[in-house]
Design a protein around this motif. Structure first.
Motif, PDB file in Angstrom:
ATOM      1  N   UNK A 247       0.916  -1.180   0.166  1.00  0.00           N
ATOM      2  CA  UNK A 247      -0.008   0.041   0.092  1.00  0.00           C
ATOM      3  C   UNK A 247       0.874   1.252   0.085  1.00  0.00           C
ATOM      4  N   UNK A 248       0.547   2.213  -0.819  1.00  0.00           N
ATOM      5  CA  UNK A 248       1.129   3.394  -0.911  1.00  0.00           C
ATOM      6  C   UNK A 248       0.538   4.742  -0.702  1.00  0.00           C
ATOM      7  N   UNK A 249       0.718   5.175   0.663  1.00  0.00           N
ATOM      8  CA  UNK A 249      -0.186   6.271   1.292  1.00  0.00           C
ATOM      9  C   UNK A 249      -0.101   7.676   0.525  1.00  0.00           C
ATOM     10  N   UNK A 250       0.693   7.775  -0.457  1.00  0.00           N
ATOM     11  CA  UNK A 250       0.839   9.102  -1.222  1.00  0.00           C
ATOM     12  C   UNK A 250      -0.101   8.787  -2.374  1.00  0.00           C
ATOM     13  N   UNK A 251       0.155   7.724  -3.117  1.00  0.00           N
ATOM     14  CA  UNK A 251      -0.489   7.329  -4.247  1.00  0.00           C
ATOM     15  C   UNK A 251      -2.018   7.012  -4.277  1.00  0.00           C
ATOM     16  N   UNK A 252      -2.244   6.441  -3.311  1.00  0.00           N
ATOM     17  CA  UNK A 252      -3.800   5.715  -3.088  1.00  0.00           C
ATOM     18  C   UNK A 252      -4.604   6.873  -2.667  1.00  0.00           C
ATOM     19  N   UNK A 253      -5.750   7.096  -3.504  1.00  0.00           N
ATOM     20  CA  UNK A 253      -6.636   7.985  -3.048  1.00  0.00           C
ATOM     21  C   UNK A 253      -7.894   7.287  -2.236  1.00  0.00           C
ATOM     22  N   UNK A 254      -8.307   7.660  -1.294  1.00  0.00           N
ATOM     23  CA  UNK A 254      -9.386   6.978  -0.471  1.00  0.00           C
ATOM     24  C   UNK A 254     -10.720   7.519  -0.883  1.00  0.00           C
ATOM     25  N   UNK A 255     -11.177   7.263  -2.145  1.00  0.00           N
ATOM     26  CA  UNK A 255     -12.362   8.271  -2.631  1.00  0.00           C
ATOM     27  C   UNK A 255     -13.708   7.662  -2.335  1.00  0.00           C
ATOM     28  N   UNK A 256     -13.946   6.493  -2.111  1.00  0.00           N
ATOM     29  CA  UNK A 256     -15.022   5.816  -2.052  1.00  0.00           C
ATOM     30  C   UNK A 256     -15.321   5.679  -0.516  1.00  0.00           C
ATOM     31  N   UNK A 307      -0.505  -8.281 -10.248  1.00  0.00           N
ATOM     32  CA  UNK A 307       0.378  -8.767 -11.193  1.00  0.00           C
ATOM     33  C   UNK A 307       0.600  -7.826 -12.230  1.00  0.00           C
ATOM     34  N   UNK A 308      -0.041  -6.398 -12.011  1.00  0.00           N
ATOM     35  CA  UNK A 308       0.005  -5.450 -12.939  1.00  0.00           C
ATOM     36  C   UNK A 308      -0.098  -3.894 -12.063  1.00  0.00           C
ATOM     37  N   UNK A 309      -1.228  -3.235 -12.704  1.00  0.00           N
ATOM     38  CA  UNK A 309      -1.338  -2.050 -12.064  1.00  0.00           C
ATOM     39  C   UNK A 309      -2.636  -1.454 -12.585  1.00  0.00           C
ATOM     40  N   UNK A 310      -2.987  -0.162 -11.823  1.00  0.00           N
ATOM     41  CA  UNK A 310      -3.862   0.561 -11.830  1.00  0.00           C
ATOM     42  C   UNK A 310      -5.264  -0.398 -11.282  1.00  0.00           C
ATOM     43  N   UNK A 311      -6.403  -0.156 -12.091  1.00  0.00           N
ATOM     44  CA  UNK A 311      -7.777  -1.037 -11.556  1.00  0.00           C
ATOM     45  C   UNK A 311      -8.277  -0.425 -10.214  1.00  0.00           C
ATOM     46  N   UNK A 312      -8.197   0.803 -10.060  1.00  0.00           N
ATOM     47  CA  UNK A 312      -8.541   1.514  -8.673  1.00  0.00           C
ATOM     48  C   UNK A 312     -10.060   1.362  -8.658  1.00  0.00           C
ATOM     49  N   UNK A 313     -10.361   1.394  -7.385  1.00  0.00           N
ATOM     50  CA  UNK A 313     -11.889   1.377  -7.147  1.00  0.00           C
ATOM     51  C   UNK A 313     -12.135   2.920  -6.492  1.00  0.00           C
ATOM     52  N   UNK A 314     -12.982   3.482  -7.234  1.00  0.00           N
ATOM     53  CA  UNK A 314     -13.446   5.147  -7.076  1.00  0.00           C
ATOM     54  C   UNK A 314     -14.742   5.062  -7.282  1.00  0.00           C
ATOM     55  N   UNK A 315     -15.410   4.778  -8.265  1.00  0.00           N
ATOM     56  CA  UNK A 315     -16.964   4.621  -8.383  1.00  0.00           C
ATOM     57  C   UNK A 315     -17.521   5.965  -8.178  1.00  0.00           C
ATOM     58  N   UNK A 316     -16.713   7.280  -8.536  1.00  0.00           N
ATOM     59  CA  UNK A 316     -17.236   8.366  -8.347  1.00  0.00           C
ATOM     60  C   UNK A 316     -17.679   8.787  -6.895  1.00  0.00           C
ATOM     61  N   UNK A 317     -16.997   8.054  -5.833  1.00  0.00           N
ATOM     62  CA  UNK A 317     -17.367   8.454  -4.425  1.00  0.00           C
ATOM     63  C   UNK A 317     -18.520   7.185  -3.835  1.00  0.00           C
ATOM     64  N   UNK A 403     -18.859   4.405 -12.175  1.00  0.00           N
ATOM     65  CA  UNK A 403     -20.195   4.441 -11.495  1.00  0.00           C
ATOM     66  C   UNK A 403     -20.130   3.428 -10.699  1.00  0.00           C
ATOM     67  N   UNK A 404     -21.097   3.704  -9.633  1.00  0.00           N
ATOM     68  CA  UNK A 404     -21.121   2.529  -8.310  1.00  0.00           C
ATOM     69  C   UNK A 404     -22.332   1.792  -8.629  1.00  0.00           C
ATOM     70  N   UNK A 467     -25.713   9.541 -20.557  1.00  0.00           N
ATOM     71  CA  UNK A 467     -24.576  10.366 -20.902  1.00  0.00           C
ATOM     72  C   UNK A 467     -23.486  10.118 -20.028  1.00  0.00           C
ATOM     73  N   UNK A 468     -23.009   8.718 -19.818  1.00  0.00           N
ATOM     74  CA  UNK A 468     -21.898   8.554 -18.892  1.00  0.00           C
ATOM     75  C   UNK A 468     -22.394   8.461 -17.257  1.00  0.00           C
ATOM     76  N   UNK A 469     -22.002   7.385 -16.850  1.00  0.00           N
ATOM     77  CA  UNK A 469     -22.592   7.102 -15.426  1.00  0.00           C
ATOM     78  C   UNK A 469     -21.591   7.207 -14.475  1.00  0.00           C
ATOM     79  N   UNK A 470     -21.447   8.397 -13.978  1.00  0.00           N
ATOM     80  CA  UNK A 470     -20.213   8.616 -12.891  1.00  0.00           C
ATOM     81  C   UNK A 470     -20.983   9.041 -11.615  1.00  0.00           C
TER      82      UNK A 470
END
Length: 598
Positions: A247-256, A307-317, A403-404, A467-470
């Motif tokens: 876990x990287x406390x700088x890079x990870x955004x606790x958005x949800x 084994x890769x990167x990205x694939x974050x969980x943000x769901x527009x909050x 979208x969530x 028009x985009x589910x965000x």
């Protein structure tokens, strides 16, 4: 007096229904300019990205955070800010008074506040430039909506800070258990992670010497890790010789939003503007004895891209959504860089990477931190859905997980498909899925979801219907309500009898709610007097619509000059309870209600 309603979690419940069905004061006859409007505004010290939470009949006690005259029983609205502050504000019709305010920036740990666990000489919010992103600006502190446990009278919240420790800059995230009575910690906070960055300013410090970490890289102090060779991986500190992702406390955004189910707190993360290394994380803590000797107990760790990167969980909050018995939960992930997966013999991605996916997770008691499954320990993925066009989604930044998801009640299902849910992302397709068989990945080009139809390329996939589910949709009285995330309308949808299509049944006359308005909320008295509340970032307003037809607008905050809302942050979600509507803005809590009562 009608019974009071508490709103203790994001979007009202663990299914993320977005509905308060016990609103007896507000109705379609009195939400208008003659009887409804702004009742007060309370300034706060930062932007409010988290949904305000309501807890009634709270006993406020004296303490280091409590204001003079505040002790006593109050209905309270809890507001968290990006300046790393948590407010308890009187939520009554004549309220607005700050009862207590907790800052997570004080280095002295006064009177039951535990901010400084690492002997920092300075604690401040993270600046937008620290994460090289303006998505949350100018500072980043508390972003994800907290959750309240009414049994223990505790509020759980994650604070992100920038701290000077031994002359070196660290980025820190902690999970706190806060007493609702006075804002103090009920237990020592859990250090999720502390990340030191090697840069020109501290190049000669110990952490930046060549044998420790290369210039421009981060070192992580954390208990949160999984086995894998994905982005940012290092050799296992436990001495196994395996590669791990930390876990990287700088890079990870606790958005949800945080969740609390069966004495377990769940927290998930994505990124700041896709700046890596980052991953999608879900972490679980047992809090059954959080006030006792055990405190926070780490219960499970899941990584979407070990084994890769990205694939974050943000769901527009948005949030994790749970089965009614808590036996499983679901989330949607964002873009990755792995492309179409190679599947194993069971039809799952062979490299355990779940980008642009809808994922089902259950507890895994057979694993632990040193004996992990392919995505972590304590939690395991048992089903998933991944769109057939995942490569083009990745290349075009069209996150499926923008979208969530929304878990629908059994009443919405059929004999063949009893357990339904919906999800959608930037592409504007709304996916209707059976939770008993999400559909996996079909390399032949079809999406195995219930409402898939042939498109112009002769592939089966849902049609574009928004028009985009965000944001996250709301479900009331058999109807789904969703607002476009990219300057378009809000629509109402019904599901046909065979559960093979969603049909637009009404829509707003307003064709542009701006970029990234938050999730829709519905208030109602049972199945009557339904009101749909929609945020408008184009005009900085909030709108109220008749749930029977979105073509009928009842009221908006721009109709009367005294009802002005102020600057609306993206993904802002209003909270409706007990005849009041609470909205967080860039610098305040704005509250609307029946003006005859004030």
């Amino acid at each position: 007096m009608p019974p009071k309603v508490d709103v203790l979690t994001y979007h009202y419940d663990t299914a993320s229904s977005g509905v308060n069905s016990k609103e007896v004061l507000l109705n379609t006859a009195n939400v208008n300019t003659a009887s409804f409007g702004k009742v007060y505004t309370t300034p706060v010290d930062g932007a409010v990205y988290a949904e305000p939470l309501i807890y009634t009949d709270v006993t406020i006690t004296a303490g280091v955070n409590t204001n003079v005259g505040a002790p006593g029983i109050h209905d309270v609205v809890f507001v968290a800010t990006e300046h790393d502050s948590l407010y308890a504000i009187d939520a009554g019709v004549a309220g607005g008074t700050v009862l207590w305010k907790r800052t997570f920036l004080d280095i002295t740990n006064p009177g039951g506040n535990v901010n400084n666990t690492l002997n920092a000489t300075e604690i401040v919010p993270v600046a937008a430039y620290d994460v090289d992103s303006s998505e949350i600006s100018p500072e980043i502190g508390i972003t994800g909506t907290p959750v309240i446990d009414s049994d223990s009278n505790l509020l759980y919240v994650v604070a992100k800070t920038k701290e000077i420790i031994g002359g070196i800059t660290h980025f820190v995230q902690r999970l706190h258990a806060i007493n609702v009575a006075d804002g103090t910690d009920a237990a020592n906070p859990f250090l999720i992670g502390s990340t030191a960055t090697c840069n020109a300013n501290n190049f000669l410090s110990l952490c930046c010497l060549w044998w420790c970490t290369p210039l421009g890289k981060e070192t992580n102090n954390t208990q949160i890790y999984v086995y894998g060779d994905g982005d940012g991986s290092v050799v296992d500190h436990a001495g196994t010789g395996n590669s791990i992702v930390q876990f990287n406390a700088l890079r990870q955004n606790q958005r949800c939003a945080l969740s609390l189910v069966l004495n377990t707190v769940y927290v998930q993360w994505a990124s700041h503007s896709d700046n890596g290394p980052y991953h999608g994380w879900v972490v679980a803590w047992n809090v059954a004895d959080v006030k006792g000797s055990t405190g926070f107990q780490l219960k499970g760790v899941l990584n979407t891209s070990p084994n890769n990167g990205l694939a974050g969980i943000w769901e527009s909050g948005g949030r994790l959504v749970f089965e009614p018995d808590g036996s499983a939960f679901y989330f949607a992930s964002g873009n990755g860089n792995g492309g179409a997966p190679t599947l194993d013999s069971n039809g799952f991605p062979a490299n355990a990477n779940y980008e642009n996916s809808l994922v089902k997770v259950v507890a895994d008691s057979t694993t632990n931190a040193l004996n992990q499954n392919s995505n972590g320990w304590g939690l395991k993925i048992v089903d998933y859905f991944m769109p057939y066009n995942i490569v083009s989604l990745d290349l075009s930044d069209l996150d499926f997980g923008a979208g969530g998801p929304l878990l629908l009640p059994d009443s919405a299902g059929s004999l063949n498909h009893r357990h339904l849910m919906i999800a959608g992302g930037k592409e504007g397709k709304i996916y209707l899925m059976d939770r008993d068989n999400l559909g996996g990945f079909d390399s032949t080009g079809d999406n195995k979801v219930l409402n898939a139809v042939l498109n112009s390329s002769n592939y089966k996939t849902p049609p574009v219907q928004i028009g985009a589910a965000l944001s996250t949709a709301a479900f009331f009285n058999g109807t789904i309500y969703w607002v476009s995330g990219q300057s378009n309308r809000a629509n109402a949808y019904d599901i046909n009898s065979t559960k093979t299509a969603l049909m637009i049944t009404s829509q707003t006359t307003i064709s542009d709610f701006g970029d990234l308005p938050g999730s829709v909320i519905v208030s109602a008295n049972g199945i009557t007097a339904g009101i749909v509340w929609v945020m408008d970032r184009r005009a900085n307003q909030i709108h109220a619509y008749d749930a029977t037809s979105l073509a009928t607008e009842l009221w908006n905050s721009g109709q009367m000059s005294g009802d002005n809302l102020g600057s609306v942050v993206k993904f802002a979600v209003p909270t409706v309870a007990n005849g009041m509507v609470y909205v967080g803005t860039r610098n305040s809590l704005v509250v609307y209600g029946l003006t005859a009562l004030t």
